[in-house]
Write a protein that holds these residues in place. Structure first.
Motif, PDB file in Angstrom:
ATOM      1  N   TYR A 145       7.210 -42.562   5.445  1.00 35.12           N
ATOM      2  CA  TYR A 145       7.386 -41.335   4.663  1.00 35.12           C
ATOM      3  C   TYR A 145       6.429 -41.356   3.475  1.00 35.12           C
ATOM      4  CZ  TYR A 145      10.471 -44.222   1.690  1.00 35.12           C
ATOM      5  OH  TYR A 145      10.993 -45.209   0.882  1.00 35.12           O
ATOM      6  N   THR A 146       6.120 -40.169   3.004  1.00 38.39           N
ATOM      7  CA  THR A 146       5.302 -39.986   1.810  1.00 38.39           C
ATOM      8  C   THR A 146       6.113 -39.215   0.791  1.00 38.39           C
ATOM      9  OG1 THR A 146       3.258 -39.904   3.128  1.00 38.39           O
ATOM     10  CG2 THR A 146       3.165 -39.004   0.896  1.00 38.39           C
ATOM     11  N   VAL A 147       6.254 -39.747  -0.407  1.00 33.15           N
ATOM     12  CA  VAL A 147       7.012 -39.063  -1.455  1.00 33.15           C
ATOM     13  C   VAL A 147       6.068 -38.118  -2.197  1.00 33.15           C
ATOM     14  CG1 VAL A 147       8.381 -39.330  -3.554  1.00 33.15           C
ATOM     15  CG2 VAL A 147       8.592 -41.013  -1.708  1.00 33.15           C
ATOM     16  N   TRP A 148       6.492 -36.848  -2.301  1.00 26.81           N
ATOM     17  CA  TRP A 148       5.759 -35.837  -3.053  1.00 26.81           C
ATOM     18  C   TRP A 148       6.514 -35.536  -4.339  1.00 26.81           C
ATOM     19  CZ3 TRP A 148       1.305 -33.094  -1.239  1.00 26.81           C
ATOM     20  CH2 TRP A 148       0.886 -33.460   0.055  1.00 26.81           C
ATOM     21  N   SER A 149       5.769 -35.332  -5.411  1.00 27.90           N
ATOM     22  CA  SER A 149       6.367 -35.066  -6.724  1.00 27.90           C
ATOM     23  C   SER A 149       5.924 -33.712  -7.253  1.00 27.90           C
ATOM     24  CB  SER A 149       5.948 -36.152  -7.719  1.00 27.90           C
ATOM     25  OG  SER A 149       6.336 -35.815  -9.042  1.00 27.90           O
ATOM     26  N   THR A 161       5.745 -29.369   5.046  1.00 27.21           N
ATOM     27  CA  THR A 161       4.352 -29.659   4.745  1.00 27.21           C
ATOM     28  C   THR A 161       3.512 -29.255   5.949  1.00 27.21           C
ATOM     29  OG1 THR A 161       4.397 -31.896   5.660  1.00 27.21           O
ATOM     30  CG2 THR A 161       5.013 -31.646   3.335  1.00 27.21           C
ATOM     31  N   LYS A 162       2.217 -29.089   5.741  1.00 26.75           N
ATOM     32  CA  LYS A 162       1.331 -28.695   6.843  1.00 26.75           C
ATOM     33  C   LYS A 162       1.348 -29.745   7.956  1.00 26.75           C
ATOM     34  CE  LYS A 162      -1.910 -25.942   8.551  1.00 26.75           C
ATOM     35  NZ  LYS A 162      -3.217 -25.748   7.852  1.00 26.75           N
ATOM     36  N   ARG A 163       1.400 -31.015   7.577  1.00 25.65           N
ATOM     37  CA  ARG A 163       1.422 -32.091   8.578  1.00 25.65           C
ATOM     38  C   ARG A 163       2.684 -32.023   9.430  1.00 25.65           C
ATOM     39  NH1 ARG A 163       0.173 -37.961   6.378  1.00 25.65           N
ATOM     40  NH2 ARG A 163       1.682 -37.301   4.807  1.00 25.65           N
ATOM     41  N   THR A 164       3.833 -31.887   8.778  1.00 23.50           N
ATOM     42  CA  THR A 164       5.093 -31.794   9.517  1.00 23.50           C
ATOM     43  C   THR A 164       5.114 -30.558  10.397  1.00 23.50           C
ATOM     44  OG1 THR A 164       6.284 -32.976   7.776  1.00 23.50           O
ATOM     45  CG2 THR A 164       7.600 -31.649   9.278  1.00 23.50           C
ATOM     46  N   LEU A 165       4.663 -29.440   9.868  1.00 30.20           N
ATOM     47  CA  LEU A 165       4.645 -28.197  10.632  1.00 30.20           C
ATOM     48  C   LEU A 165       3.767 -28.334  11.873  1.00 30.20           C
ATOM     49  CD1 LEU A 165       5.620 -25.213  10.602  1.00 30.20           C
ATOM     50  CD2 LEU A 165       3.494 -24.664   9.403  1.00 30.20           C
ATOM     51  N   HIS A 166       2.625 -28.971  11.720  1.00 26.15           N
ATOM     52  CA  HIS A 166       1.705 -29.166  12.841  1.00 26.15           C
ATOM     53  C   HIS A 166       2.373 -29.996  13.947  1.00 26.15           C
ATOM     54  CE1 HIS A 166      -2.791 -29.397  13.929  1.00 26.15           C
ATOM     55  NE2 HIS A 166      -2.111 -29.793  14.984  1.00 26.15           N
ATOM     56  N   TYR A 186      10.329 -35.171  -3.134  1.00 26.08           N
ATOM     57  CA  TYR A 186      10.615 -34.856  -1.740  1.00 26.08           C
ATOM     58  C   TYR A 186       9.957 -35.888  -0.823  1.00 26.08           C
ATOM     59  CZ  TYR A 186       9.107 -32.850   2.730  1.00 26.08           C
ATOM     60  OH  TYR A 186       8.801 -32.677   4.044  1.00 26.08           O
ATOM     61  N   PRO A 187      10.735 -36.536   0.076  1.00 23.41           N
ATOM     62  CA  PRO A 187      10.142 -37.489   1.010  1.00 23.41           C
ATOM     63  C   PRO A 187       9.727 -36.784   2.307  1.00 23.41           C
ATOM     64  CG  PRO A 187      12.516 -37.637   1.124  1.00 23.41           C
ATOM     65  CD  PRO A 187      12.202 -36.536   0.147  1.00 23.41           C
ATOM     66  N   GLU A 188       8.442 -36.731   2.570  1.00 24.94           N
ATOM     67  CA  GLU A 188       7.940 -36.172   3.820  1.00 24.94           C
ATOM     68  C   GLU A 188       8.017 -37.259   4.889  1.00 24.94           C
ATOM     69  OE1 GLU A 188       3.779 -34.656   5.888  1.00 24.94           O
ATOM     70  OE2 GLU A 188       3.786 -35.651   3.931  1.00 24.94           O
ATOM     71  N   ILE A 189       9.054 -37.203   5.703  1.00 27.74           N
ATOM     72  CA  ILE A 189       9.277 -38.227   6.723  1.00 27.74           C
ATOM     73  C   ILE A 189       8.322 -38.023   7.887  1.00 27.74           C
ATOM     74  CG2 ILE A 189      10.971 -39.063   8.416  1.00 27.74           C
ATOM     75  CD1 ILE A 189      13.148 -38.464   6.381  1.00 27.74           C
ATOM     76  N   ASN A 190       7.848 -39.118   8.449  1.00 28.52           N
ATOM     77  CA  ASN A 190       7.070 -39.068   9.675  1.00 28.52           C
ATOM     78  C   ASN A 190       7.868 -38.302  10.725  1.00 28.52           C
ATOM     79  OD1 ASN A 190       6.090 -39.775  12.324  1.00 28.52           O
ATOM     80  ND2 ASN A 190       5.054 -41.546  11.455  1.00 28.52           N
ATOM     81  N   ALA A 191       7.401 -37.108  11.102  1.00 24.27           N
ATOM     82  CA  ALA A 191       8.169 -36.234  11.988  1.00 24.27           C
ATOM     83  C   ALA A 191       8.365 -36.846  13.369  1.00 24.27           C
ATOM     84  CB  ALA A 191       7.482 -34.873  12.106  1.00 24.27           C
ATOM     85  N   LEU A 192       7.384 -37.601  13.840  1.00 26.72           N
ATOM     86  CA  LEU A 192       7.524 -38.251  15.141  1.00 26.72           C
ATOM     87  C   LEU A 192       8.608 -39.328  15.088  1.00 26.72           C
ATOM     88  CD1 LEU A 192       3.736 -38.510  16.042  1.00 26.72           C
ATOM     89  CD2 LEU A 192       5.427 -37.056  17.173  1.00 26.72           C
TER      90      LEU A 192
END
Length: 488
Positions: free
Chosen positions: A219-223, A353-358, A417-423
């Protein structure tokens, strides 16, 4: 059996008939057991499974069920899919076993995820949990095990879709085969989006015999980024407010430029302009920056501040056009949606996020290509079960270094916000569903599900069900129609 426009015309007048195209309602439905509209086949179901009521000969009698009921939520069935105000099926089973006989018809007019239907079926599958079985037989001597049939209704298409998947047995082997295939194909195609350089404590790239070592982001934390009201400089909330040693978030913090003491409410959020190719216009979004990457190399887990390569990757993905369909519905003003709109999120795809949406749109396209209806629906069940933790309502707790999920019943969007690896998120949900399906695979299925208002049940005759179990919705507090928007 097919659901036709003629069938829809029979129930089109019933309150709660969905706003949508007939072909979409038909495509989502699995008649006669599930329709994404008022179900025109309920009377046939009752005629097949019900027992006519005769007041003169009826000798039904039960003492009120007055025992305390307490059931936890740490159960593979309960955790297969989240929902608001959900009741564990084991709690409902006690009432059904007490008040009904095997083969009776149970009705739930506010079914949510269909736990009443699961409970009715599990009454015929007690060996799935022997500890619970022995507990019930001790509490209720003479209990009559056996499947009950259920009629499940909810106004929400999201709820009845979830209820259908909870109550319809599926070929576990085929589900696992298709889920693995789709996730492996997407990993091969899109897994590069979660690659990162493995670095040492000095942020130097680590190499091995084959070259630079790569990690896989968990995951990547966004602030959020704020504007100091005193000097106008930007300040990153993570840098200003999080104590890195304890992980605690300070209620007050200092501007790194002018040293004034501030609280979150003292600051305005920084706004950035970006062009959204999906809607074809420039939009305002609250500025967020990545501040922490949690990643794995093999089985070991590491953390680092996102480096130049990570930022380059994020920007590359942000500038890519997504080649798959994804929803972009406008978010309407409402009781709960104000929290989204206040954060300048005006279209549903902006909650990712764009990455998760993709990644999600790529997975969803592959799911839609599966020809078998039940497998396709179970894969969508996996999908909707996973996305609740993959959008910006998820929260990060620095002191625990975990992302426990969103606050149910709200669209609160945290400053971290933690952007979790969607896979990874989809794979974890797939494993969770496999356990759930193993437990319920002996269930007979064939409960019937209808999507309509409980104000009008004209497609059911009077005196046609044996028992009503219902947990009324908290409509005054929870705006289900808004909260189910992301799923729907």
């Amino acid at each position: 059996m097919k659901l036709t426009r003629e069938d829809l015309d029979k129930v089109r007048h019933i309150e709660g008939f969905p706003i949508g195209e007939d072909e979409d309602i038909i495509a989502l439905s699995d008649p006669p057991y599930y329709t994404a509209c008022p179900n025109p086949f309920i009377e046939d179901f009752i005629e097949e499974h019900g027992t006519p009521y005769d007041e003169e000969t009826d000798d039904y009698k039960r003492e009120p069920f007055a025992a305390d009921v307490s059931e936890g939520k740490n159960d593979p069935i309960y955790n297969a899919h989240s929902y608001h105000t959900k009741v564990p099926h084991k709690a409902i089973m006690r009432y059904i076993l007490h008040y009904t006989e095997p083969g009776d018809i149970v009705f739930d007019g506010f079914c949510g995820t269909g736990m009443t239907g699961v409970a009715a079926q599990m009454c015929g599958n007690p060996d799935a949990d022997l500890e619970f079985k022995y507990k019930i037989e001790k509490e209720m001597p003479g209990v009559k095990w056996g499947t009950r049939k259920a009629i499940l209704n909810d106004l929400s298409p999201a709820a009845t879709f979830i209820a259908y998947n909870y109550n319809t047995p599926v070929d576990v082997v085929e589900f696992e085969k298709e889920a693995n295939r789709i996730l492996e194909e997407c990993e091969e195609e899109l897994g590069w989006m979660y690659e990162t350089n493995h670095v040492d404590e000095n942020e130097n790239q680590i190499h091995d015999m084959t070259g630079p070592v790569k990690g896989k982001i968990n995951y990547t934390v966004w602030s959020d980024v704020f504007i100091c009201p005193n000097c106008g400089e930007e300040l990153v909330f993570w840098n200003a407010a999080v104590d890195k040693e304890t992980g605690k978030i300070r209620s007050t913090f200092y501007c790194g430029n002018c040293s004034i003491e501030l609280g979150k409410r003292d600051c305005n959020k920084s706004i950035k302009l970006t062009f959204d190719e999906r809607i074809g216009k420039t939009i305002e979004l609250i500025k967020q920056v990545p501040v922490l990457a949690n990643y794995n190399v093999g089985r070991e887990r590491f953390e680092k501040k996102p480096d130049d390569n990570d930022m380059k990757l994020i920007n590359e993905i942000a500038n890519m056009e997504i080649p798959y369909w994804f929803p972009s519905n406008e978010i309407k003003h409402g009781d709960k949606t104000r929290e989204m709109l206040n954060r300048h999120i005006k279209y549903i795809h902006q909650v990712y996020t764009k990455r998760t949406l993709h990644v999600l749109s790529g997975v969803f396209e592959k799911i839609n290509s599966v020809s078998d209806y039940e497998i396709r629906q179970s894969l969508k069940f996996m999908f909707t079960g996973a996305i609740i933790r993959l959008n910006k309502t998820n929260k990060y707790i620095p002191s625990l270094k975990i992302a426990p999920g969103p606050i149910m019943g709200t669209f609160y969007m945290p400053s971290l916000y933690p952007e979790i690896n969607a896979l990874n998120g989809l794979h974890n949900k797939y494993k969770n569903l496999s356990r759930f399906m193993e437990i319920t695979k002996r269930n007979q299925g064939n409960n019937i599900i209808t999507t309509q208002s409980s104000n009008n049940l004209s497609n059911m005759e009077d005196n046609s069900v044996d028992y009503i179990f219902t947990d009324p919705p908290f409509g005054a507090n929870l705006m289900y129609s808004e909260l189910n928007m992301i799923w729907e």
